[in-house]
Scaffold this active site. Structure first.
Site, mmCIF file in Angstrom:
data_model
loop_
_atom_site.group_PDB
_atom_site.id
_atom_site.type_symbol
_atom_site.label_atom_id
_atom_site.label_comp_id
_atom_site.label_asym_id
_atom_site.label_seq_id
_atom_site.Cartn_x
_atom_site.Cartn_y
_atom_site.Cartn_z
ATOM 1 N N GLU A 55 41.626 18.178 -18.918
ATOM 2 C CA GLU A 55 42.674 18.055 -19.921
ATOM 3 C C GLU A 55 42.102 18.200 -21.328
ATOM 4 O O GLU A 55 40.992 17.736 -21.615
ATOM 5 C CB GLU A 55 43.396 16.712 -19.771
ATOM 6 C CG GLU A 55 44.189 16.627 -18.471
ATOM 7 C CD GLU A 55 44.945 15.321 -18.300
ATOM 8 O OE1 GLU A 55 46.051 15.369 -17.721
ATOM 9 O OE2 GLU A 55 44.441 14.270 -18.728
ATOM 10 N N CYS B 28 40.942 17.626 -29.010
ATOM 11 C CA CYS B 28 40.062 16.786 -28.188
ATOM 12 C C CYS B 28 39.702 17.585 -26.932
ATOM 13 O O CYS B 28 40.583 17.971 -26.162
ATOM 14 C CB CYS B 28 40.771 15.485 -27.822
ATOM 15 S SG CYS B 28 39.772 14.354 -26.827
ATOM 16 N N CYS C 216 33.694 12.039 -14.740
ATOM 17 C CA CYS C 216 32.622 11.390 -15.496
ATOM 18 C C CYS C 216 31.880 10.448 -14.568
ATOM 19 O O CYS C 216 32.493 9.741 -13.763
ATOM 20 C CB CYS C 216 33.185 10.616 -16.689
ATOM 21 S SG CYS C 216 31.897 9.899 -17.751
ATOM 22 N N CYS D 86 32.841 3.750 -17.029
ATOM 23 C CA CYS D 86 33.317 2.736 -17.972
ATOM 24 C C CYS D 86 34.607 2.131 -17.406
ATOM 25 O O CYS D 86 35.517 2.853 -16.987
ATOM 26 C CB CYS D 86 33.562 3.350 -19.343
ATOM 27 S SG CYS D 86 32.042 3.951 -20.128
ATOM 28 N N CYS E 252 38.323 3.170 -18.642
ATOM 29 C CA CYS E 252 38.591 4.590 -18.867
ATOM 30 C C CYS E 252 39.175 5.228 -17.614
ATOM 31 O O CYS E 252 38.590 5.128 -16.526
ATOM 32 C CB CYS E 252 37.308 5.305 -19.274
ATOM 33 S SG CYS E 252 37.515 7.086 -19.513
ATOM 34 N N GLY F 236 34.650 13.246 -19.578
ATOM 35 C CA GLY F 236 33.215 13.437 -19.412
ATOM 36 C C GLY F 236 32.371 12.870 -20.541
ATOM 37 O O GLY F 236 32.867 12.514 -21.613
ATOM 38 N N GLU F 237 31.077 12.811 -20.291
ATOM 39 C CA GLU F 237 30.067 12.375 -21.263
ATOM 40 C C GLU F 237 29.361 13.625 -21.792
ATOM 41 O O GLU F 237 28.574 14.259 -21.074
ATOM 42 C CB GLU F 237 29.062 11.429 -20.593
ATOM 43 C CG GLU F 237 27.770 11.203 -21.352
ATOM 44 C CD GLU F 237 27.946 10.684 -22.769
ATOM 45 O OE1 GLU F 237 27.425 11.337 -23.704
ATOM 46 O OE2 GLU F 237 28.590 9.636 -22.944
ATOM 47 N N SER G 225 31.220 12.369 -29.051
ATOM 48 C CA SER G 225 31.333 10.961 -28.702
ATOM 49 C C SER G 225 30.484 10.683 -27.470
ATOM 50 O O SER G 225 30.566 11.409 -26.473
ATOM 51 C CB SER G 225 32.799 10.604 -28.415
ATOM 52 O OG SER G 225 32.909 9.252 -27.997
ATOM 53 N N SER H 239 30.547 4.973 -28.377
ATOM 54 C CA SER H 239 31.467 4.038 -27.724
ATOM 55 C C SER H 239 30.760 2.706 -27.514
ATOM 56 O O SER H 239 30.066 2.516 -26.515
ATOM 57 C CB SER H 239 31.922 4.627 -26.377
ATOM 58 O OG SER H 239 32.640 5.813 -26.585
ATOM 59 N N LEU H 240 30.954 1.785 -28.436
ATOM 60 C CA LEU H 240 30.236 0.511 -28.397
ATOM 61 C C LEU H 240 31.005 -0.519 -27.562
ATOM 62 O O LEU H 240 30.504 -1.040 -26.564
ATOM 63 C CB LEU H 240 30.016 0.005 -29.821
ATOM 64 C CG LEU H 240 29.031 -1.148 -30.001
ATOM 65 C CD1 LEU H 240 27.676 -0.822 -29.414
ATOM 66 C CD2 LEU H 240 28.912 -1.521 -31.473
ATOM 67 N N HIS H 241 32.189 -0.899 -27.993
ATOM 68 C CA HIS H 241 33.163 -1.677 -27.216
ATOM 69 C C HIS H 241 32.777 -3.128 -26.927
ATOM 70 O O HIS H 241 33.576 -3.852 -26.321
ATOM 71 C CB HIS H 241 33.479 -0.985 -25.887
ATOM 72 C CG HIS H 241 33.921 0.435 -26.034
ATOM 73 N ND1 HIS H 241 34.903 0.809 -26.928
ATOM 74 C CD2 HIS H 241 33.499 1.578 -25.421
ATOM 75 C CE1 HIS H 241 35.075 2.127 -26.851
ATOM 76 N NE2 HIS H 241 34.233 2.603 -25.955
ATOM 77 N N ASN I 48 44.825 1.808 -24.184
ATOM 78 C CA ASN I 48 45.956 2.540 -23.615
ATOM 79 C C ASN I 48 45.952 2.356 -22.102
ATOM 80 O O ASN I 48 45.106 2.924 -21.413
ATOM 81 C CB ASN I 48 45.867 4.021 -23.976
ATOM 82 C CG ASN I 48 45.971 4.243 -25.471
ATOM 83 O OD1 ASN I 48 46.956 3.849 -26.090
ATOM 84 N ND2 ASN I 48 44.945 4.845 -26.055
ATOM 85 N N CYS J 38 43.865 8.092 -26.110
ATOM 86 C CA CYS J 38 42.454 7.825 -25.856
ATOM 87 C C CYS J 38 42.281 6.987 -24.593
ATOM 88 O O CYS J 38 42.912 5.957 -24.410
ATOM 89 C CB CYS J 38 41.868 7.090 -27.056
ATOM 90 S SG CYS J 38 40.113 6.728 -26.895
#
Length: 381
Positions: A91, A104, A111, A115, A118, A184-185, A216, A238-240, A315, A358
């Protein structure tokens, strides 16, 4: 097998043209026809000889992934589901704003990082995308948005975008920014992502500045260092979480590259970063990472790194155990960061009604990691 010219950057396209007995300037002409003008028929490239056009038609193609579904949200966000073969689909999302248009882009089918919040990560992993599949997302989106504008549709364009789009075209472009924040990363597909970004940056292709291309990452430290050396663009991390214990749970790659190592890599990257800072992304999960004590911990953690903090309202998607933090909790968290002298913003949720926000991108992935089976086994115990 025909060569897909979408996957060739300037150096490789020049080498390809040399193999056809052509001079280096032909590569620049080809790049402008393919990427500026969005042309996929060699016969339309009227400033090249008929013999060269015929040779290209025999030996090469300009082929992006096939569009399976094209959906537009109520707020103008547009999402494409693209076929990348063997039962996999990715996507891409275009987000129109007043002064810019952001695309994006995905870098992998699925991935492998898992995470926990996600949607993509829950689907498992199949493979890295090729250069033509990565840049093809930009090529397709640019063509689709220009066609929409030509037919009288409303597509906001970025006044600051550079370069023309084929002969006689306007100097504005619908897509002014590209973020590698899709499925993906990106740093786990380093070579293909960097080659695609070099096309994005090339004045004969898309002419984007390094400030307007963002990678990212969930925190692949060696990849951050390689990116700094080979193709420094804007970096989002991406810390989170404000500590290793919580981040290990939310972002499992933290067990391999803990926060201390990650922040050290960010400090090294800042020296080459086109914006002079790193963006820390922080998804807001109710009752998990959103209280004021954690905000103070986060402020102390990143105080020595030139940075901005982007707070992302979570989300939800089917099957996830997390909930979005309340607006009040997000405001309190942001206030603590700002009082500590940090620049903190709250990301506006876009395209939620078409699952384009996101963390919601999922596509279709033929999982080679057996992740769904493992998860079902864990739940049955």
């Amino acid at each position: 097998m025909a060569v897909n010219l979408l996957g060739l950057d300037a150096r490789r396209l020049q080498s390809y043209c040399a193999g056809l007995g052509e001079k280096p300037f032909r590569a620049k002409q080809l790049m402008r026809w393919i990427h500026h003008a969005g042309v996929d028929e060699f016969g339309a490239m009227t400033d090249m000889s008929k013999a060269l056009r015929d040779a290209l038609a025999r030996e090469a193609v300009i082929a992006a992934p096939r569009v399976l579904r094209d959906t537009t949200a109520a707020d103008g966000t547009r999402k494409w589901l693209l076929d990348v073969g063997t039962g996999n689909a990715i996507e891409s999302v275009f987000i129109p704003e007043e002064k810019r248009g952001t695309l994006c882009i995905s870098s992998q089918a699925g991935c492998a990082l898992e995470c926990s919040f996600c949607s993509t990560g829950r689907q498992g992993f199949n493979r890295n995308l090729t250069v033509e599949e990565i840049i093809g997302q930009l090529w397709l989106a640019a063509r689709a948005l220009r066609a929409c504008a030509a037919q009288g549709g409303e597509v906001r364009t970025a006044q600051s975008a550079v370069g023309d789009i084929g002969k006689g075209a306007a100097t504005e472009r619908p897509i002014s920014n590209v973020v590698m924040m899709g499925m993906g990363e990106p740093l786990a597909n380093f070579e293909n992502v960097v080659t695609a970004m070099r096309l994005m940056l090339d004045d004969h292709a898309y002419g984007l500045s390094r400030r307007r291309v963002t990678v990212s990452t969930a925190g692949l430290v060696p990849g951050i260092d390689r990116l700094r050396e080979e193709c420094p663009v804007s970096l989002a991390v991406s810390l989170h979480a404000p500590n290793d214990e919580l981040r290990n749970e939310l972002v499992p790659i933290n067990r391999k590259y803990p926060i201390k190592e990650l922040l050290a890599a960010c400090l090294r990257y800042v020296e080459a970063a086109p914006r002079g800072y790193v963006m820390f992304e922080y998804v807001m999960l109710a009752g998990v990472n959103d209280n004021v004590f954690q905000a103070r911990e986060l402020a102390a953690l990143v105080k020595d790194v030139p940075c901005k903090v982007n707070l992302i309202p979570f989300n939800p998607f089917p099957g996830v155990q997390y909930e979005r933090s309340s607006p009040g909790a997000i405001d309190r968290f942001r206030e603590v960061l700002m009082q500590a002298g940090l620049i903190a913003t709250v990301r506006k949720t876009r395209g939620e009604d078409i699952d384009a926000a996101c963390g919601q991108l999922a596509g279709q992935v033929q999982d080679r990691t057996n992740r769904t089976r493992r998860r079902e086994g864990e739940l049955s115990r």
